[in-house]
Motif scaffolding. Structure first.
Motif, PDB file in Angstrom:
ATOM      1  N   TYR A  62       0.851  -1.188   0.000  1.00  0.00           N
ATOM      2  CA  TYR A  62       0.000   0.000   0.000  1.00  0.00           C
ATOM      3  C   TYR A  62       0.882   1.232   0.000  1.00  0.00           C
ATOM      4  CZ  TYR A  62      -3.956  -2.926   1.330  1.00  0.00           C
ATOM      5  OH  TYR A  62      -4.935  -3.870   1.346  1.00  0.00           O
ATOM      6  N   ARG A  63       0.585   2.159  -0.864  1.00  0.00           N
ATOM      7  CA  ARG A  63       1.253   3.453  -0.848  1.00  0.00           C
ATOM      8  C   ARG A  63       0.325   4.408  -0.126  1.00  0.00           C
ATOM      9  NH1 ARG A  63       3.509   4.524  -6.827  1.00  0.00           N
ATOM     10  NH2 ARG A  63       5.505   3.464  -6.514  1.00  0.00           N
ATOM     11  N   LEU A  64       0.723   4.806   1.076  1.00  0.00           N
ATOM     12  CA  LEU A  64      -0.134   5.651   1.907  1.00  0.00           C
ATOM     13  C   LEU A  64       0.571   6.950   2.254  1.00  0.00           C
ATOM     14  CD1 LEU A  64      -1.236   2.939   4.485  1.00  0.00           C
ATOM     15  CD2 LEU A  64      -2.496   3.691   2.480  1.00  0.00           C
ATOM     16  N   SER A  65      -0.175   8.015   2.169  1.00  0.00           N
ATOM     17  CA  SER A  65       0.289   9.312   2.620  1.00  0.00           C
ATOM     18  C   SER A  65      -0.712   9.797   3.657  1.00  0.00           C
ATOM     19  CB  SER A  65       0.351  10.286   1.438  1.00  0.00           C
ATOM     20  OG  SER A  65       0.652  11.582   1.893  1.00  0.00           O
ATOM     21  N   ILE A  66      -0.237  10.049   4.863  1.00  0.00           N
ATOM     22  CA  ILE A  66      -1.108  10.479   5.954  1.00  0.00           C
ATOM     23  C   ILE A  66      -0.849  11.951   6.240  1.00  0.00           C
ATOM     24  CG2 ILE A  66      -1.848  10.050   8.333  1.00  0.00           C
ATOM     25  CD1 ILE A  66      -2.096   7.570   6.493  1.00  0.00           C
ATOM     26  N   LEU A  67      -1.854  12.786   6.037  1.00  0.00           N
ATOM     27  CA  LEU A  67      -1.766  14.199   6.405  1.00  0.00           C
ATOM     28  C   LEU A  67      -2.328  14.304   7.810  1.00  0.00           C
ATOM     29  CD1 LEU A  67      -3.034  15.840   3.094  1.00  0.00           C
ATOM     30  CD2 LEU A  67      -0.683  15.354   3.774  1.00  0.00           C
ATOM     31  N   ALA A  68      -1.429  14.440   8.780  1.00  0.00           N
ATOM     32  CA  ALA A  68      -1.814  14.382  10.194  1.00  0.00           C
ATOM     33  C   ALA A  68      -2.281  15.733  10.705  1.00  0.00           C
ATOM     34  CB  ALA A  68      -0.629  13.899  11.019  1.00  0.00           C
ATOM     35  N   PRO A  69      -3.152  15.708  11.718  1.00  0.00           N
ATOM     36  CA  PRO A  69      -3.561  16.957  12.368  1.00  0.00           C
ATOM     37  C   PRO A  69      -2.377  17.535  13.142  1.00  0.00           C
ATOM     38  CG  PRO A  69      -4.468  15.080  13.535  1.00  0.00           C
ATOM     39  CD  PRO A  69      -3.790  14.544  12.306  1.00  0.00           C
ATOM     40  N   ASP A  70      -2.477  18.819  13.500  1.00  0.00           N
ATOM     41  CA  ASP A  70      -1.414  19.448  14.283  1.00  0.00           C
ATOM     42  C   ASP A  70      -1.188  18.707  15.585  1.00  0.00           C
ATOM     43  OD1 ASP A  70      -0.943  21.396  12.372  1.00  0.00           O
ATOM     44  OD2 ASP A  70      -2.353  22.802  13.286  1.00  0.00           O
ATOM     45  N   SER A  71      -2.281  18.248  16.193  1.00  0.00           N
ATOM     46  CA  SER A  71      -2.153  17.462  17.421  1.00  0.00           C
ATOM     47  C   SER A  71      -3.297  16.469  17.481  1.00  0.00           C
ATOM     48  CB  SER A  71      -2.182  18.356  18.663  1.00  0.00           C
ATOM     49  OG  SER A  71      -3.427  19.015  18.759  1.00  0.00           O
ATOM     50  N   ALA A  72      -2.981  15.292  17.975  1.00  0.00           N
ATOM     51  CA  ALA A  72      -4.008  14.268  18.163  1.00  0.00           C
ATOM     52  C   ALA A  72      -4.293  14.185  19.651  1.00  0.00           C
ATOM     53  CB  ALA A  72      -3.515  12.920  17.640  1.00  0.00           C
ATOM     54  N   ALA A  73      -5.560  14.144  19.988  1.00  0.00           N
ATOM     55  CA  ALA A  73      -5.955  14.085  21.392  1.00  0.00           C
ATOM     56  C   ALA A  73      -7.089  13.093  21.558  1.00  0.00           C
ATOM     57  CB  ALA A  73      -6.402  15.474  21.859  1.00  0.00           C
ATOM     58  N   PRO A  74      -7.216  12.543  22.757  1.00  0.00           N
ATOM     59  CA  PRO A  74      -8.326  11.623  22.998  1.00  0.00           C
ATOM     60  C   PRO A  74      -9.662  12.274  22.672  1.00  0.00           C
ATOM     61  CG  PRO A  74      -6.771  11.565  24.820  1.00  0.00           C
ATOM     62  CD  PRO A  74      -6.358  12.700  23.927  1.00  0.00           C
ATOM     63  N   LEU A  75     -10.574  11.502  22.134  1.00  0.00           N
ATOM     64  CA  LEU A  75     -11.887  12.031  21.753  1.00  0.00           C
ATOM     65  C   LEU A  75     -12.635  12.607  22.930  1.00  0.00           C
ATOM     66  CD1 LEU A  75     -13.077   9.311  19.211  1.00  0.00           C
ATOM     67  CD2 LEU A  75     -12.079  11.531  18.730  1.00  0.00           C
ATOM     68  N   ALA A  76     -12.517  12.020  24.087  1.00  0.00           N
ATOM     69  CA  ALA A  76     -13.226  12.521  25.258  1.00  0.00           C
ATOM     70  C   ALA A  76     -12.756  13.937  25.602  1.00  0.00           C
ATOM     71  CB  ALA A  76     -12.998  11.599  26.444  1.00  0.00           C
ATOM     72  N   ALA A  77     -11.475  14.181  25.480  1.00  0.00           N
ATOM     73  CA  ALA A  77     -10.943  15.515  25.762  1.00  0.00           C
ATOM     74  C   ALA A  77     -11.458  16.521  24.744  1.00  0.00           C
ATOM     75  CB  ALA A  77      -9.420  15.495  25.755  1.00  0.00           C
ATOM     76  N   MET A  78     -11.555  16.109  23.481  1.00  0.00           N
ATOM     77  CA  MET A  78     -12.055  17.011  22.449  1.00  0.00           C
ATOM     78  C   MET A  78     -13.533  17.320  22.664  1.00  0.00           C
ATOM     79  SD  MET A  78     -10.185  15.981  18.957  1.00  0.00           S
ATOM     80  CE  MET A  78      -9.569  14.357  19.205  1.00  0.00           C
ATOM     81  N   ALA A  79     -14.301  16.332  23.084  1.00  0.00           N
ATOM     82  CA  ALA A  79     -15.730  16.538  23.320  1.00  0.00           C
ATOM     83  C   ALA A  79     -15.927  17.521  24.468  1.00  0.00           C
ATOM     84  CB  ALA A  79     -16.414  15.215  23.630  1.00  0.00           C
ATOM     85  N   THR A  80     -15.070  17.422  25.470  1.00  0.00           N
ATOM     86  CA  THR A  80     -15.154  18.344  26.612  1.00  0.00           C
ATOM     87  C   THR A  80     -14.829  19.762  26.182  1.00  0.00           C
ATOM     88  OG1 THR A  80     -14.500  16.578  28.098  1.00  0.00           O
ATOM     89  CG2 THR A  80     -14.258  18.811  28.931  1.00  0.00           C
ATOM     90  N   GLN A  81     -13.832  19.921  25.309  1.00  0.00           N
ATOM     91  CA  GLN A  81     -13.456  21.241  24.814  1.00  0.00           C
ATOM     92  C   GLN A  81     -14.569  21.851  23.975  1.00  0.00           C
ATOM     93  OE1 GLN A  81      -9.847  20.596  22.676  1.00  0.00           O
ATOM     94  NE2 GLN A  81      -8.612  20.313  24.513  1.00  0.00           N
ATOM     95  N   ALA A  82     -15.280  21.036  23.216  1.00  0.00           N
ATOM     96  CA  ALA A  82     -16.344  21.541  22.336  1.00  0.00           C
ATOM     97  C   ALA A  82     -17.571  21.992  23.122  1.00  0.00           C
ATOM     98  CB  ALA A  82     -16.726  20.448  21.327  1.00  0.00           C
ATOM     99  N   ALA A  83     -17.764  21.451  24.315  1.00  0.00           N
ATOM    100  CA  ALA A  83     -18.956  21.752  25.109  1.00  0.00           C
ATOM    101  C   ALA A  83     -18.912  23.127  25.730  1.00  0.00           C
ATOM    102  CB  ALA A  83     -19.127  20.717  26.198  1.00  0.00           C
TER     103      ALA A  83
END
Length: 83
Positions: A62-83
């Motif tokens: 497989y030839r894969l290119s991954i464009l990563a986010p600036d930072s990866a964080a647990p989903l629970a932490a992101m949900a808390t930030q969005a609230a």
């Protein structure tokens, strides 16, 4: 995306890879909510040019290119930030 839900993405990647030999798959994860473990797994696939053996026992190339986010964080932490 979690390390569990990434398996659904692998199915899509396998299908896309079977359609055109030698095609590079580019995954734009820059705006995705992705856990660090899932991102690390995708990056490992990109580096090795293989999906995990549990997903692709034949270990196709497989030839894969991954464009990563600036930072990866647990989903629970992101949900808390969005609230």
């Amino acid at each position: 995306m979690t390390s569990q839900s990434v398996n659904g993405l692998y199915d899509v990647m396998k299908r896309a890879n079977s359609l055109t030999a030698g095609m590079t798959l580019e995954l734009d994860m820059t705006r995705a909510r992705i856990e660090p473990d899932a991102l690390e797994e995708l990056q490992a696939c990109s580096k090795s040019r293989h999906l995990p053996a549990r997903v692709d026992p034949l270990q196709s190339d497989y030839r894969l290119s991954i464009l990563a986010p600036d930072s990866a964080a647990p989903l629970a932490a992101m949900a808390t930030q969005a609230a």
